[in-house]
Motif scaffolding. Sequence first.
Motif, PDB file in Angstrom:
ATOM      1  N   ASP A  16      -6.474  -3.595  -2.738  1.00 18.91           N
ATOM      2  CA  ASP A  16      -5.957  -3.708  -1.620  1.00 18.91           C
ATOM      3  C   ASP A  16      -7.390  -4.073  -0.500  1.00 18.91           C
ATOM      4  O   ASP A  16      -8.523  -4.034   0.202  1.00 18.91           O
ATOM      5  CB  ASP A  16      -5.630  -2.708  -0.176  1.00 18.91           C
ATOM      6  CG  ASP A  16      -5.827  -1.187  -0.802  1.00 18.91           C
ATOM      7  OD1 ASP A  16      -6.533  -0.976  -1.854  1.00 18.91           O
ATOM      8  OD2 ASP A  16      -5.243  -0.247   0.079  1.00 18.91           O
ATOM      9  N   ARG A  17      -8.167  -2.897  -1.587  1.00 18.86           N
ATOM     10  CA  ARG A  17      -9.961  -2.967  -1.124  1.00 18.86           C
ATOM     11  C   ARG A  17     -10.763  -4.162  -1.167  1.00 18.86           C
ATOM     12  O   ARG A  17     -11.271  -4.523  -0.843  1.00 18.86           O
ATOM     13  CB  ARG A  17     -10.739  -2.119  -1.727  1.00 18.86           C
ATOM     14  CG  ARG A  17     -10.041  -0.517  -1.378  1.00 18.86           C
ATOM     15  CD  ARG A  17     -10.863   0.779  -2.365  1.00 18.86           C
ATOM     16  NE  ARG A  17     -11.379   1.258  -2.286  1.00 18.86           N
ATOM     17  CZ  ARG A  17     -12.815   2.055  -2.656  1.00 18.86           C
ATOM     18  NH1 ARG A  17     -12.660   2.279  -3.796  1.00 18.86           N
ATOM     19  NH2 ARG A  17     -13.846   2.073  -1.634  1.00 18.86           N
ATOM     20  N   VAL A  57      -0.945  -1.096  -4.928  1.00 18.46           N
ATOM     21  CA  VAL A  57      -1.931  -0.715  -5.096  1.00 18.46           C
ATOM     22  C   VAL A  57      -0.644   0.764  -5.481  1.00 18.46           C
ATOM     23  O   VAL A  57      -1.131   1.929  -5.857  1.00 18.46           O
ATOM     24  CB  VAL A  57      -2.919   0.046  -4.632  1.00 18.46           C
ATOM     25  CG1 VAL A  57      -4.024  -0.497  -4.081  1.00 18.46           C
ATOM     26  CG2 VAL A  57      -2.522  -0.008  -2.519  1.00 18.46           C
ATOM     27  N   ILE A  86     -10.933  -1.424  -9.168  1.00 19.77           N
ATOM     28  CA  ILE A  86     -11.027  -1.147  -7.212  1.00 19.77           C
ATOM     29  C   ILE A  86      -9.167  -1.729  -7.445  1.00 19.77           C
ATOM     30  O   ILE A  86      -8.710  -2.911  -7.337  1.00 19.77           O
ATOM     31  CB  ILE A  86     -11.942  -2.003  -6.880  1.00 19.77           C
ATOM     32  CG1 ILE A  86     -12.591  -1.904  -7.747  1.00 19.77           C
ATOM     33  CG2 ILE A  86     -11.655  -1.826  -5.478  1.00 19.77           C
ATOM     34  CD1 ILE A  86     -14.439  -3.226  -7.797  1.00 19.77           C
ATOM     35  N   SER A 110       1.281  -1.315   0.333  1.00 20.01           N
ATOM     36  CA  SER A 110       0.044   0.023   0.101  1.00 20.01           C
ATOM     37  C   SER A 110       1.295   1.146  -0.247  1.00 20.01           C
ATOM     38  O   SER A 110       1.927   0.858   0.108  1.00 20.01           O
ATOM     39  CB  SER A 110      -0.510   0.052   0.736  1.00 20.01           C
ATOM     40  OG  SER A 110      -1.505  -1.280   0.118  1.00 20.01           O
ATOM     41  N   ASN A 111       0.363   2.220   0.107  1.00 21.88           N
ATOM     42  CA  ASN A 111       0.695   3.497  -0.396  1.00 21.88           C
ATOM     43  C   ASN A 111       2.012   4.344   0.800  1.00 21.88           C
ATOM     44  O   ASN A 111       2.922   4.875   0.065  1.00 21.88           O
ATOM     45  CB  ASN A 111      -0.056   4.826  -0.508  1.00 21.88           C
ATOM     46  CG  ASN A 111      -0.549   4.836  -2.095  1.00 21.88           C
ATOM     47  OD1 ASN A 111      -0.147   4.946  -2.897  1.00 21.88           O
ATOM     48  ND2 ASN A 111      -1.899   3.956  -2.047  1.00 21.88           N
ATOM     49  N   GLY A 153      -5.757   3.832   6.166  1.00 20.05           N
ATOM     50  CA  GLY A 153      -4.071   3.974   5.922  1.00 20.05           C
ATOM     51  C   GLY A 153      -3.958   5.436   5.115  1.00 20.05           C
ATOM     52  O   GLY A 153      -4.541   6.598   5.912  1.00 20.05           O
ATOM     53  N   THR A 154      -3.205   5.894   3.955  1.00 21.24           N
ATOM     54  CA  THR A 154      -2.531   6.771   3.137  1.00 21.24           C
ATOM     55  C   THR A 154      -3.372   7.189   3.347  1.00 21.24           C
ATOM     56  O   THR A 154      -5.097   8.520   3.821  1.00 21.24           O
ATOM     57  CB  THR A 154      -1.872   6.172   2.387  1.00 21.24           C
ATOM     58  OG1 THR A 154      -0.978   5.497   2.685  1.00 21.24           O
ATOM     59  CG2 THR A 154      -1.177   7.540   1.460  1.00 21.24           C
ATOM     60  N   ALA A 155      -5.043   6.666   2.676  1.00 23.71           N
ATOM     61  CA  ALA A 155      -6.180   6.742   2.753  1.00 23.71           C
ATOM     62  C   ALA A 155      -7.212   6.370   3.267  1.00 23.71           C
ATOM     63  O   ALA A 155      -6.846   5.390   3.832  1.00 23.71           O
ATOM     64  CB  ALA A 155      -6.664   6.593   0.864  1.00 23.71           C
ATOM     65  N   THR A 164     -10.283   3.898   3.517  1.00 26.12           N
ATOM     66  CA  THR A 164     -11.600   3.639   2.395  1.00 26.12           C
ATOM     67  C   THR A 164     -12.466   2.878   3.612  1.00 26.12           C
ATOM     68  O   THR A 164     -12.246   2.648   4.016  1.00 26.12           O
ATOM     69  CB  THR A 164     -10.638   2.825   1.690  1.00 26.12           C
ATOM     70  OG1 THR A 164      -9.846   2.288   2.430  1.00 26.12           O
ATOM     71  CG2 THR A 164     -10.008   3.355   0.480  1.00 26.12           C
TER      72      THR A 164
HETATM   73  C1  LIG Z   1      -7.641   4.555  -2.667  1.00 25.65           C
HETATM   74  C2  LIG Z   1      -6.173   3.389  -2.533  1.00 25.65           C
HETATM   75  C3  LIG Z   1      -5.541   4.996  -2.955  1.00 25.65           C
HETATM   76  C4  LIG Z   1      -5.869   3.702  -0.874  1.00 25.65           C
HETATM   77  O1  LIG Z   1      -4.756   2.991  -1.306  1.00 25.65           O
HETATM   78  P1  LIG Z   1      -3.840   2.376   0.616  1.00 25.65           P
HETATM   79  O2  LIG Z   1      -4.983   4.015   1.565  1.00 25.65           O
HETATM   80  O3  LIG Z   1      -4.413   1.893   1.464  1.00 25.65           O
HETATM   81  O4  LIG Z   1      -2.478   2.870   0.144  1.00 25.65           O
HETATM   82  C5  LIG Z   1      -5.971   2.680  -3.127  1.00 25.65           C
HETATM   83  O5  LIG Z   1      -7.089   1.010  -2.613  1.00 25.65           O
HETATM   84  C6  LIG Z   1      -5.923   2.272  -4.570  1.00 25.65           C
HETATM   85  O6  LIG Z   1      -4.930   3.581  -5.241  1.00 25.65           O
HETATM   86  N1  LIG Z   1      -7.134   2.291  -5.292  1.00 25.65           N
HETATM   87  C7  LIG Z   1      -7.776   3.063  -6.365  1.00 25.65           C
HETATM   88  C8  LIG Z   1      -9.047   3.023  -6.732  1.00 25.65           C
HETATM   89  C9  LIG Z   1      -9.811   2.856  -6.089  1.00 25.65           C
HETATM   90  O7  LIG Z   1      -9.954   2.263  -5.280  1.00 25.65           O
HETATM   91  O8  LIG Z   1     -11.278   3.276  -6.727  1.00 25.65           O
END
Ligand SMILES: CC(C)(COP(=O)(O)O)[C@@H](O)C(=O)NCCC(=O)O
Length: 248
Positions: free
Chosen positions: A99-100, A57, A96, A9-10, A121-123, A125
């Motif tokens: 990780d989601r 991701v 998607i 992840s990020n 996390g970084t975001a 979700t």
């Molecule tokens: C939303 C995220 C940035 C979360 O990443 P994280 O915070 O876990 O590093 C990652 O799941 C992502 O890049 N998703 C792609 C776009 C989406 O899920 O719609």
Amino acid sequence: MRLLLIDNSNTRTKLTLSLPGGAFQHTCWIPTADVSPEALETTLGNLSFDGAVICSVVPEKSRILHDFLAPRVPVHHLTAESPLEIGIDYPEPDRIGADRLANAVGVVARHQAPAVVIDFGTAVTFDVVSAAPSYLGGVIAPGLGAMGEYLGRKTALLPLIDLEEPAHAIGRSTVEAMRAGAVIGYRGLVREILASIRRELPGDAIAVATGGDAALIARGVPEIQRVDSELTLHGIELVGRRHFGALP
Ligand SMILES: CC(C)(COP(=O)(O)O)[C@@H](O)C(=O)NCCC(=O)O
Ligand SMILES: Nc1ncnc2c1ncn2[C@@H]1O[C@H](COP(=O)(O)OP(=O)(O)O)[C@@H](O)[C@H]1O
Ligand SMILES: [K+]
């Protein structure tokens, strides 16, 4: 079969070795920015495993992980085409975050459906799984780290702070005021989003929190029923065992 599981992840790249009975061994993480062939050699050089699952991701780092592992063992990349064994009721499944998807697989196996996984996390979700169970979609918002960093970077007088529980809502110092803004404010964001999702989602959805900031935020949000820190890794494990035909 000994499976290496990687959540790339990020902010942090989490690695663990899943043993044939399902136990995790050598669980560790490296900052994602530092993922390199050298760092992987240091972290994985002495471990023995028969296959690897990469849930990424971060495409640039995914390539480094793949190039390091593929000459050694069979590698599976977790995608919407993986054996998730949940439906995907979403217009563009390939968009998607992996990780989601792992979180959705994990929550169905370890908790129940319908469910909302909140990954701090970084975001942050929110991933919504229907009773079917199918992945329906969710919400993406800036993570708690961003709340802390933004003011420190964009203002002259505010420091970069460690995010901790504020002692008071009425901050009596700059740092305490910033902690109240980030932590209490964040709980408000989570509650409002969760309530809105629950109004749209039929059934009584369980809310499960995971990710680096899950414990800090969830302890002030009674609407979150459980914290499962290793939910993503468990989702990755299940998909990997199905792919390699090695269910414990
Ligand atoms: C939303 C995220 C940035 C979360 O990443 P994280 O915070 O876990 O590093 C990652 O799941 C992502 O890049 N998703 C792609 C776009 C989406 O899920 O719609
Ligand atoms: N030791 C740590 N190093 C980095 N971040 C940490 C640590 N402990 C808790 N955190 C928090 O966890 C967040 C990152 O969570 P994580 O789930 O690892 O993110 P991601 O899955 O996006 O890589 C950071 O924003 C930070 O607030
Ligand atoms: K993540």
